[in-house]
Design a protein around this motif. Structure first.
Motif, PDB file in Angstrom:
ATOM      1  N   PHE A 102       1.169   0.196  -1.687  1.00 17.75           N
ATOM      2  CA  PHE A 102       1.099   1.349  -0.794  1.00 17.75           C
ATOM      3  C   PHE A 102      -0.201   2.111  -1.017  1.00 17.75           C
ATOM      4  N   TYR A 152      -1.865   5.929  -0.152  1.00 19.82           N
ATOM      5  CA  TYR A 152      -1.591   7.294   0.272  1.00 19.82           C
ATOM      6  C   TYR A 152      -2.885   8.086   0.232  1.00 19.82           C
ATOM      7  N   GLN A 166      -4.157  12.096  -0.340  1.00 18.37           N
ATOM      8  CA  GLN A 166      -3.695  13.394  -0.814  1.00 18.37           C
ATOM      9  C   GLN A 166      -4.800  14.428  -0.698  1.00 18.37           C
ATOM     10  N   GLY A 201      -3.755  20.556  -2.835  1.00 18.82           N
ATOM     11  CA  GLY A 201      -2.636  21.459  -2.611  1.00 18.82           C
ATOM     12  C   GLY A 201      -1.533  20.899  -1.738  1.00 18.82           C
ATOM     13  N   LYS A 202      -1.599  19.600  -1.431  1.00 19.34           N
ATOM     14  CA  LYS A 202      -0.576  18.983  -0.575  1.00 19.34           C
ATOM     15  C   LYS A 202       0.030  17.766  -1.241  1.00 19.34           C
ATOM     16  N   GLY A 203       1.170  17.312  -0.689  1.00 14.71           N
ATOM     17  CA  GLY A 203       1.764  16.087  -1.178  1.00 14.71           C
ATOM     18  C   GLY A 203       1.065  14.870  -0.599  1.00 14.71           C
ATOM     19  N   PRO A 204       1.228  13.698  -1.224  1.00 14.21           N
ATOM     20  CA  PRO A 204       0.623  12.479  -0.692  1.00 14.21           C
ATOM     21  C   PRO A 204       1.131  12.163   0.717  1.00 14.21           C
ATOM     22  N   PHE A 254       1.484   9.176   3.535  1.00 13.73           N
ATOM     23  CA  PHE A 254       1.553   7.726   3.633  1.00 13.73           C
ATOM     24  C   PHE A 254       0.514   7.196   4.618  1.00 13.73           C
ATOM     25  N   LEU A 278      -4.690   7.453  -3.162  1.00  5.15           N
ATOM     26  CA  LEU A 278      -3.809   6.931  -4.201  1.00  5.15           C
ATOM     27  C   LEU A 278      -3.264   5.563  -3.809  1.00  5.15           C
ATOM     28  N   GLN A 322       5.180  -1.255  -5.749  1.00  7.90           N
ATOM     29  CA  GLN A 322       6.636  -1.286  -5.871  1.00  7.90           C
ATOM     30  C   GLN A 322       7.004  -2.681  -6.352  1.00  7.90           C
ATOM     31  N   ALA A 345      11.216   2.690  -7.468  1.00  3.78           N
ATOM     32  CA  ALA A 345      10.237   3.743  -7.191  1.00  3.78           C
ATOM     33  C   ALA A 345       8.824   3.172  -7.349  1.00  3.78           C
ATOM     34  N   LEU A 346       7.844   3.958  -6.972  1.00  2.00           N
ATOM     35  CA  LEU A 346       6.454   3.526  -6.993  1.00  2.00           C
ATOM     36  C   LEU A 346       5.794   3.851  -8.326  1.00  2.00           C
ATOM     37  N   PHE A 372       2.092   4.660  -9.543  1.00  2.93           N
ATOM     38  CA  PHE A 372       0.828   5.087  -8.947  1.00  2.93           C
ATOM     39  C   PHE A 372      -0.350   4.882  -9.890  1.00  2.93           C
ATOM     40  N   GLY A 373      -1.530   4.657  -9.291  1.00  3.95           N
ATOM     41  CA  GLY A 373      -2.778   4.786 -10.013  1.00  3.95           C
ATOM     42  C   GLY A 373      -3.198   6.244 -10.048  1.00  3.95           C
ATOM     43  N   SER A 374      -4.333   6.516 -10.695  1.00  2.05           N
ATOM     44  CA  SER A 374      -4.801   7.894 -10.834  1.00  2.05           C
ATOM     45  C   SER A 374      -5.600   8.385  -9.645  1.00  2.05           C
TER      46      SER A 374
END
Lengths: 112, 111
Positions: B34, B36, B38, B41-44, B46, B87, B91, B98-99, B101-103
């Motif tokens: 996946f 994403y 970002q 101040g916000k969520g990722p 898709f 990001l 999966q 769940a996923l 994630f990388g940094s």
């Protein structure tokens, strides 16, 4: 279609205090996730629910963190007592089974 | 244990200067990869899901590709509004996990 809702958006507490976060997923999404995102890092899973049952809580610090998802819809994540290292963004996400996860705006927690 | 490594950590481009972001992963069985976006101040948000080597997905100036060990996010003629952290997450199969994630790669596009 409404997205994932979270509240509060910001919270500042003293160490050893308790705090709770709330999440309302996208309507119809059976799977709900809580992630912790520390500044400069990617989100890390804390707990995954399928309906109101826990699928994975292997990375949840159970001595201080707890979460529940009553009636398979809304969820709350609680920290008690908070430590300085809990300062992070707490993200809630939801998905249809096996599909992409959609994230809320997050709650920014600062522990002093 | 799953590992996801993104490079570079940060990238500064001039408007119109195309480039690629890399995501390398080690997982015993990949169910999906996946991407994403970002914003501060916000969520990722898709962007794409890729399921098998050779698959490609496109959205506006972004194209994601997948091999057996890595994925690339190609950005063609970027604009300042493409500035964000990108990001990558994997999966693992089987099941609906769940996923991981990388940094992320922090992209800045200057006008």
């Amino acid at each position: 279609e409404a997205g994932v809702a979270q509240s509060p958006r910001y919270k500042i507490i003293e160490k050893r205090q308790s705090v709770a976060f709330w999440c309302n997923p996208i309507s119809g999404h059976a799977t709900l996730y809580w992630y912790q995102q520390i500044l400069g890092q990617g989100p890390k899973l804390l707990i995954q629910f399928q309906n109101n049952g826990v699928v994975d809580d292997s990375q949840l610090p159970k001595d201080r963190f707890s979460a529940e998802r009553l009636k398979g819809v809304d969820s709350t994540l609680k920290i008690q007592p908070a430590k300085l290292e809990d300062s992070a963004v707490y993200l809630c996400a939801s998905s249809l089974e096996g599909a992409a996860q959609y994230f809320g705006p997050g709650t920014r927690l600062l522990v002093l | 244990e799953d590992q996801v490594t993104q490079s570079p950590e940060a990238l500064r481009l001039q408007e119109g200067e195309s480039s690629s972001l890399n995501c390398s992963y080690t997982v015993s069985g990949l169910r999906g990869l996946f991407w994403y976006r970002q914003d501060p101040g916000k969520g990722p948000e898709f962007l794409f899901t890729l399921y098998s080597a050779g698959e490609e997905k496109e959205k506006e100036r972004l194209k994601a590709t997948l091999t057996k060990k890595e994925s690339f996010l190609h950005i063609t003629a970027p604009k300042p509004e493409d500035s964000a952290t990108y990001l990558c997450a994997v999966q693992e199969a089987p099941g609906r996990r769940a996923l991981t994630f990388g940094s992320g790669t922090r992209l800045q596009v200057q006008p």
